[in-house]
Write a protein that holds these residues in place. Structure first.
Motif, PDB file in Angstrom:
ATOM      1  N   THR A  17     -27.605  -1.878   7.162  1.00 50.07           N
ATOM      2  CA  THR A  17     -27.513  -0.531   7.721  1.00 50.07           C
ATOM      3  C   THR A  17     -26.691   0.339   6.786  1.00 50.07           C
ATOM      4  O   THR A  17     -25.624  -0.070   6.328  1.00 50.07           O
ATOM      5  N   ILE A  60     -23.007  -3.624   6.535  1.00 50.49           N
ATOM      6  CA  ILE A  60     -23.021  -2.194   6.816  1.00 50.49           C
ATOM      7  C   ILE A  60     -22.439  -1.458   5.608  1.00 50.49           C
ATOM      8  O   ILE A  60     -21.320  -1.749   5.174  1.00 50.49           O
ATOM      9  N   ARG A  85     -31.916   0.196   7.808  1.00 51.41           N
ATOM     10  CA  ARG A  85     -31.730   1.199   8.861  1.00 51.41           C
ATOM     11  C   ARG A  85     -30.773   2.265   8.356  1.00 51.41           C
ATOM     12  O   ARG A  85     -29.731   1.954   7.788  1.00 51.41           O
ATOM     13  N   GLY A  87     -28.257   5.205   9.399  1.00 51.93           N
ATOM     14  CA  GLY A  87     -27.486   5.732  10.513  1.00 51.93           C
ATOM     15  C   GLY A  87     -26.739   6.992  10.125  1.00 51.93           C
ATOM     16  O   GLY A  87     -26.354   7.171   8.961  1.00 51.93           O
ATOM     17  N   GLN A 127     -26.130  -1.715  16.978  1.00 56.39           N
ATOM     18  CA  GLN A 127     -26.413  -2.830  16.088  1.00 56.39           C
ATOM     19  C   GLN A 127     -27.413  -3.819  16.679  1.00 56.39           C
ATOM     20  O   GLN A 127     -27.895  -4.707  15.994  1.00 56.39           O
TER      21      GLN A 127
END
Length: 234
Positions: A17, A60, A85, A87, A127
C-alpha cells in the motif's frame, strides 16, 4: 453510517500500500507498525524509485503530499505497471478532491482530521479490504451521486440567480463572488482558478459563508439562501 468497502477474502491485507499523506504527521507510520506492517517513508523525489526496487507485500509506503501536487503524483504512480493499493490521507475539508480521486482509482481514502483513536480504527479496517472510504466522506459521495442522477432526469437546465444586494447584507464581497460560483456548480479548485485565488483561500471563504448561513455544507447553504430569498430559480 457504515464505511463503503467490499471484502474479497481479505486480499487487501497483504498487498503493498502506498499512502500519499496530506496530514503531515507520523500517523501512517505509527498505525502501520502497530498492526505489524513494515512501514517505509519516502521523499517525494524518491517515490518512483520504489517501483524500480519492487514493492513488497505486507509493506506500507508513505510520502508527504499536498492538494496542489496530488494529481500529478497519482498520475506518475499509476503509470507504473505494478499492482498496489493507493491510499490518500486527507482532511475532511478537502472533500472537493473526492470525485477526481475516484476517477484515478484510489483504493483507500481516510479523513486525517479524525481524533487519533478513530483514525487508527479506520486505518486498521482499511487494511482488510481492497477498497475503503472513510464514512466522513460518504455524504459527499451520495450528494454527488444524487446530483448526477438528478441532472440526467432534468430535460432542461435550471439556473440559480443570486440577489447580490440581499446577499451582501450577510456576506462579504469576496464571499458573494465565491457563492455565485458555487451556484454555478463549480468546485473549490475551479473557483480558485477562475478567481485567481489559492485553493486554501476559497476553502476559507466557503467555510465562512456556510457558517454565516448556519448551514451544514454547500448544498444546505444553497437551500438556506433560497429560503432567505437570496436565490431564485430561473
Amino acid at each position: 453510517m457504515p464505511a463503503i468497502y467490499h471484502n474479497n477474502n481479505d486480499q487487501g491485507s497483504r498487498l503493498p500500500t502506498l499512502f500519499l499523506d496530506l496530514d503531515g504527521t507520523n500517523r501512517v507510520k505509527d498505525a502501520g507498525e502497530s498492526i505489524g506492517k513494515k512501514v517505509v517513508e519516502e521523499e517525494n523525489s524518491q517515490l518512483l524509485t520504489l517501483f524500480e526496487k519492487g514493492l513488497k507485500k505486507d509493506t506500507i509506503y508513505y510520502s508527504a503530499c499536498d492538494s496542489e501536487t496530488i494529481y500529478e503524483k497519482i498520475n506518475q504512480l499509476q503509470s507504473m505497471q505494478t499492482y498496489f493499493r493507493l491510499g490518500i490521507n486527507l482532511p475532511s475539508y478537502e472533500s472537493e478532491l473526492l470525485e477526481q480521486l475516484f476517477r484515478r482509482e484510489v483504493s483507500i481514502i481516510l479523513a486525517s482530521d479524525r481524533v487519533e483513536s478513530e483514525w487508527c480504527s479506520h486505518f486498521q479496517r482499511s487494511q482488510e479490504f481492497l477498497v475503503y472510504v472513510d464514512p466522513w466522506f460518504q455524504p459527499r459521495l451520495i450528494e454527488r451521486y444524487q446530483s448526477i442522477h438528478d441532472d440526467s432526469e432534468d430535460e432542461c437546465e435550471q439556473e440559480l440567480k443570486l440577489n447580490e444586494e440581499k446577499a451582501r447584507l450577510t456576506l462579504s464581497d469576496a464571499e458573494v463572488r465565491v457563492f455565485e460560483k458555487i451556484l454555478e456548480g463549480k468546485s473549490n479548485r475551479k473557483i480558485a482558478e477562475e478567481c485567481f485565488l489559492a485553493v486554501a483561500t476559497v476553502n476559507n471563504h466557503v467555510s465562512h459563508l456556510t457558517r454565516k448561513m448556519e448551514a451544514n455544507d454547500r448544498t444546505h447553504t444553497i437551500k438556506r439562501a433560497i429560503e432567505e430569498g437570496w436565490v431564485h430559480i430561473l
